[in-house]
Write an enzyme that holds these catalytic residues in place. Sequence first.
Site, PDB file in Angstrom:
ATOM      1  N   GLY A  12      48.302  34.829  35.386  1.00 22.76           N
ATOM      2  CA  GLY A  12      47.778  35.969  34.843  1.00 22.76           C
ATOM      3  C   GLY A  12      48.691  37.386  35.049  1.00 22.76           C
ATOM      4  N   ASP A  64      48.099  26.953  30.632  1.00 25.82           N
ATOM      5  CA  ASP A  64      46.772  27.252  31.003  1.00 25.82           C
ATOM      6  C   ASP A  64      46.466  26.590  32.303  1.00 25.82           C
ATOM      7  OD1 ASP A  64      43.875  26.968  31.134  1.00 25.82           O
ATOM      8  OD2 ASP A  64      43.629  25.952  29.020  1.00 25.82           O
ATOM      9  N   ASN A  91      45.381  35.022  40.410  1.00 30.73           N
ATOM     10  CA  ASN A  91      44.933  36.432  39.912  1.00 30.73           C
ATOM     11  C   ASN A  91      44.262  36.127  38.510  1.00 30.73           C
ATOM     12  OD1 ASN A  91      44.946  39.447  39.163  1.00 30.73           O
ATOM     13  ND2 ASN A  91      46.124  38.432  37.391  1.00 30.73           N
ATOM     14  N   TYR A 151      30.348  35.076  36.411  1.00 28.61           N
ATOM     15  CA  TYR A 151      31.376  35.657  37.085  1.00 28.61           C
ATOM     16  C   TYR A 151      31.083  35.981  38.436  1.00 28.61           C
ATOM     17  CZ  TYR A 151      34.732  39.135  37.423  1.00 28.61           C
ATOM     18  OH  TYR A 151      35.893  40.089  37.692  1.00 28.61           O
ATOM     19  N   ALA A 153      29.079  34.392  40.730  1.00 27.81           N
ATOM     20  CA  ALA A 153      29.086  33.442  41.576  1.00 27.81           C
ATOM     21  C   ALA A 153      30.549  32.846  42.003  1.00 27.81           C
ATOM     22  CB  ALA A 153      28.205  32.305  40.918  1.00 27.81           C
ATOM     23  N   ASP A 187      40.915  49.373  35.243  1.00 26.07           N
ATOM     24  CA  ASP A 187      41.242  49.752  33.644  1.00 26.07           C
ATOM     25  C   ASP A 187      42.287  48.631  33.258  1.00 26.07           C
ATOM     26  OD1 ASP A 187      41.689  50.895  31.317  1.00 26.07           O
ATOM     27  OD2 ASP A 187      42.724  52.545  31.783  1.00 26.07           O
TER      28      ASP A 187
HETATM   29  N1  LIG Z   1      39.367  44.515  35.748  1.00 29.87           N
HETATM   30  C1  LIG Z   1      38.529  44.535  36.411  1.00 29.87           C
HETATM   31  O1  LIG Z   1      37.686  45.403  36.500  1.00 29.87           O
HETATM   32  C2  LIG Z   1      38.420  43.611  37.614  1.00 29.87           C
HETATM   33  C3  LIG Z   1      37.747  44.041  38.987  1.00 29.87           C
HETATM   34  C4  LIG Z   1      37.688  42.919  39.826  1.00 29.87           C
HETATM   35  C5  LIG Z   1      38.497  41.884  39.769  1.00 29.87           C
HETATM   36  N2  LIG Z   1      38.953  41.477  38.659  1.00 29.87           N
HETATM   37  C6  LIG Z   1      39.854  40.227  38.727  1.00 29.87           C
HETATM   38  O2  LIG Z   1      41.093  40.632  38.505  1.00 29.87           O
HETATM   39  C7  LIG Z   1      41.814  39.474  37.840  1.00 29.87           C
HETATM   40  C8  LIG Z   1      42.669  39.985  36.661  1.00 29.87           C
HETATM   41  O3  LIG Z   1      41.863  40.831  35.865  1.00 29.87           O
HETATM   42  P1  LIG Z   1      42.443  41.682  34.808  1.00 29.87           P
HETATM   43  O4  LIG Z   1      41.525  42.936  34.905  1.00 29.87           O
HETATM   44  O5  LIG Z   1      43.936  42.055  34.948  1.00 29.87           O
HETATM   45  O6  LIG Z   1      42.171  40.874  33.311  1.00 29.87           O
HETATM   46  P2  LIG Z   1      43.115  40.863  32.172  1.00 29.87           P
HETATM   47  O7  LIG Z   1      42.470  40.189  31.142  1.00 29.87           O
HETATM   48  O8  LIG Z   1      43.655  42.051  31.775  1.00 29.87           O
HETATM   49  O9  LIG Z   1      44.320  39.800  32.603  1.00 29.87           O
HETATM   50  C9  LIG Z   1      44.068  38.447  32.576  1.00 29.87           C
HETATM   51  C10 LIG Z   1      45.236  37.588  32.486  1.00 29.87           C
HETATM   52  O10 LIG Z   1      45.015  36.368  32.892  1.00 29.87           O
HETATM   53  C11 LIG Z   1      45.438  35.409  31.753  1.00 29.87           C
HETATM   54  N3  LIG Z   1      44.599  34.313  31.651  1.00 29.87           N
HETATM   55  C12 LIG Z   1      43.096  34.032  31.309  1.00 29.87           C
HETATM   56  N4  LIG Z   1      42.965  32.730  31.353  1.00 29.87           N
HETATM   57  C13 LIG Z   1      43.962  32.014  31.461  1.00 29.87           C
HETATM   58  C14 LIG Z   1      44.105  30.674  31.959  1.00 29.87           C
HETATM   59  N5  LIG Z   1      43.281  29.842  31.508  1.00 29.87           N
HETATM   60  N6  LIG Z   1      45.510  30.228  32.379  1.00 29.87           N
HETATM   61  C15 LIG Z   1      46.491  31.382  32.478  1.00 29.87           C
HETATM   62  N7  LIG Z   1      46.209  32.670  32.154  1.00 29.87           N
HETATM   63  C16 LIG Z   1      44.899  33.097  32.050  1.00 29.87           C
HETATM   64  C17 LIG Z   1      45.210  36.278  30.399  1.00 29.87           C
HETATM   65  O11 LIG Z   1      45.982  35.861  29.453  1.00 29.87           O
HETATM   66  C18 LIG Z   1      45.681  37.788  31.130  1.00 29.87           C
HETATM   67  O12 LIG Z   1      47.155  37.978  30.781  1.00 29.87           O
HETATM   68  C19 LIG Z   1      40.688  38.450  37.445  1.00 29.87           C
HETATM   69  O13 LIG Z   1      40.805  37.668  38.525  1.00 29.87           O
HETATM   70  C20 LIG Z   1      39.479  39.425  37.376  1.00 29.87           C
HETATM   71  O14 LIG Z   1      38.286  38.542  37.456  1.00 29.87           O
HETATM   72  C21 LIG Z   1      39.226  42.430  37.427  1.00 29.87           C
HETATM   73  C1  LIG Z   2      34.349  42.517  32.689  1.00 29.89           C
HETATM   74  C2  LIG Z   2      34.686  42.195  34.094  1.00 29.89           C
HETATM   75  C3  LIG Z   2      34.844  43.353  34.819  1.00 29.89           C
HETATM   76  C4  LIG Z   2      35.016  42.825  36.250  1.00 29.89           C
HETATM   77  C5  LIG Z   2      34.091  43.724  37.032  1.00 29.89           C
HETATM   78  C6  LIG Z   2      34.508  43.784  38.377  1.00 29.89           C
HETATM   79  O1  LIG Z   2      34.734  42.379  38.740  1.00 29.89           O
HETATM   80  C7  LIG Z   2      33.297  43.929  39.018  1.00 29.89           C
HETATM   81  C8  LIG Z   2      33.170  45.466  39.998  1.00 29.89           C
HETATM   82  C9  LIG Z   2      31.945  45.468  40.484  1.00 29.89           C
HETATM   83  C10 LIG Z   2      31.598  46.477  41.079  1.00 29.89           C
HETATM   84  C11 LIG Z   2      32.359  47.785  41.710  1.00 29.89           C
HETATM   85  C12 LIG Z   2      31.540  48.507  42.591  1.00 29.89           C
HETATM   86  C13 LIG Z   2      32.150  49.511  43.743  1.00 29.89           C
HETATM   87  C14 LIG Z   2      31.437  50.056  44.327  1.00 29.89           C
HETATM   88  C15 LIG Z   2      32.264  51.012  45.501  1.00 29.89           C
HETATM   89  O2  LIG Z   2      32.681  52.252  44.819  1.00 29.89           O
HETATM   90  C16 LIG Z   2      31.152  51.271  46.596  1.00 29.89           C
HETATM   91  O3  LIG Z   2      30.263  52.080  46.209  1.00 29.89           O
HETATM   92  C17 LIG Z   2      30.646  50.152  47.506  1.00 29.89           C
HETATM   93  C18 LIG Z   2      31.482  50.425  48.688  1.00 29.89           C
HETATM   94  C19 LIG Z   2      31.177  49.174  49.563  1.00 29.89           C
HETATM   95  C20 LIG Z   2      32.144  48.796  50.461  1.00 29.89           C
HETATM   96  O4  LIG Z   2      33.366  49.158  50.096  1.00 29.89           O
HETATM   97  O5  LIG Z   2      31.891  48.302  51.524  1.00 29.89           O
END
Ligand SMILES: NC(=O)c1ccc[n+]([C@@H]2O[C@H](COP(=O)([O-])OP(=O)(O)OC[C@H]3O[C@@H](n4cnc5c(N)ncnc54)[C@H](O)[C@@H]3O)[C@@H](O)[C@H]2O)c1
Ligand SMILES: CCCCC[C@H](O)CC\C=C/C=C/C=C/[C@@H](O)[C@@H](O)CCCC(=O)O
Length: 261
Positions: A12, A64, A91, A151, A153, A187
Amino acid sequence: MSLTGKVALVTGGAQGIGRAVVESLLQSSVKVAVVDLNQEVGCECKVQLDTEYGEGNCTFIQCDITDGDTLKDAFQTTVDQFGQLDIVVNNAGINNEKDWEKTIQVNLTSVIKGTYLALDHMSKEHGKRGGVVINVSSMAAFLHSPHQPVYTATKHGVIGFTRAIADASSLADYGVRINVLCPAFVDTPLLHSVENEANMGKFVKFKDDFKHSMNKFGVLKPPQIAEGMMRMIMDSSLNGAVMKITCSKGIHFHTYEPLSA
Ligand SMILES: NC(=O)c1ccc[n+]([C@@H]2O[C@H](COP(=O)([O-])OP(=O)(O)OC[C@H]3O[C@@H](n4cnc5c(N)ncnc54)[C@H](O)[C@@H]3O)[C@@H](O)[C@H]2O)c1
Ligand SMILES: CCCCC[C@H](O)CC\C=C/C=C/C=C/[C@@H](O)[C@@H](O)CCCC(=O)O
């Protein structure tokens, strides 16, 4: 851990958090294989990275990650091209409560496969030199988001798997450190998927509640996640560590109570 001459594979890696991590690795003179499903974004990313960091330092492998043979080939291609493998960042992730089985395949099963392939290529058990794996989970694993049950889980699963395999690595002296990183909201394009019924299914009706959470907790930028990632890669004392990155507390670690009878 010195990064000079190291080789990394980032799933990713073409956009979002993965792309920021790829750039940080290239800035530290690591050779990087960007493994991503999206051919168009991956090719654009490769052109931009070649311009910025010079040709020959990164490669784009369209893959993939849910296809086990293709993922295995991506690891082999990386080693064939750069001669070794030292760092693996599992990632890639999706947010799809409608096709929740796919979410399990991408977010959990493929992270497990990616970790086992990393061990095949880096573990002393296989005569290799060791290395580091970072798996990407989420703060959703701690806050059990009601908008994203599956997600959430998968992200719990990534933490449990990573801590257990990290202990196995330590006990069996694989020479591979395995850690997990849990960002809060970041973001990236993924964050916008919460607006779509195609992603959220029946939970789309909670989208205002989801946005309320984002406003409450704030939204990080991808380079902040890359900074935490680089710390986990370089700090040779970390194995089985669970790093959290939030707006309120920045980069910090989750601590667990010691087991008692
Ligand atoms: N953006 C958030 O708020 C956030 C928060 C916490 C955790 N995460 C995690 O961070 C990681 C990256 O997320 P992001 O926000 O950069 O997402 P994103 O959608 O911007 O980027 C994800 C990338 O993964 C690639 N991808 C998706 N499915 C794939 C597959 N089957 N094979 C190969 N590549 C694949 C996509 O093409 C994309 O380039 C993810 O695991 C996500 O769950 C994101
Ligand atoms: C559409 C997919 C989007 C993915 C969303 C993220 O994966 C989920 C992020 C979820 C919650 C974030 C919460 C943040 C909380 C903190 O600012 C804080 O209050 C909690 C602190 C707890 C700690 O650090 O011990």
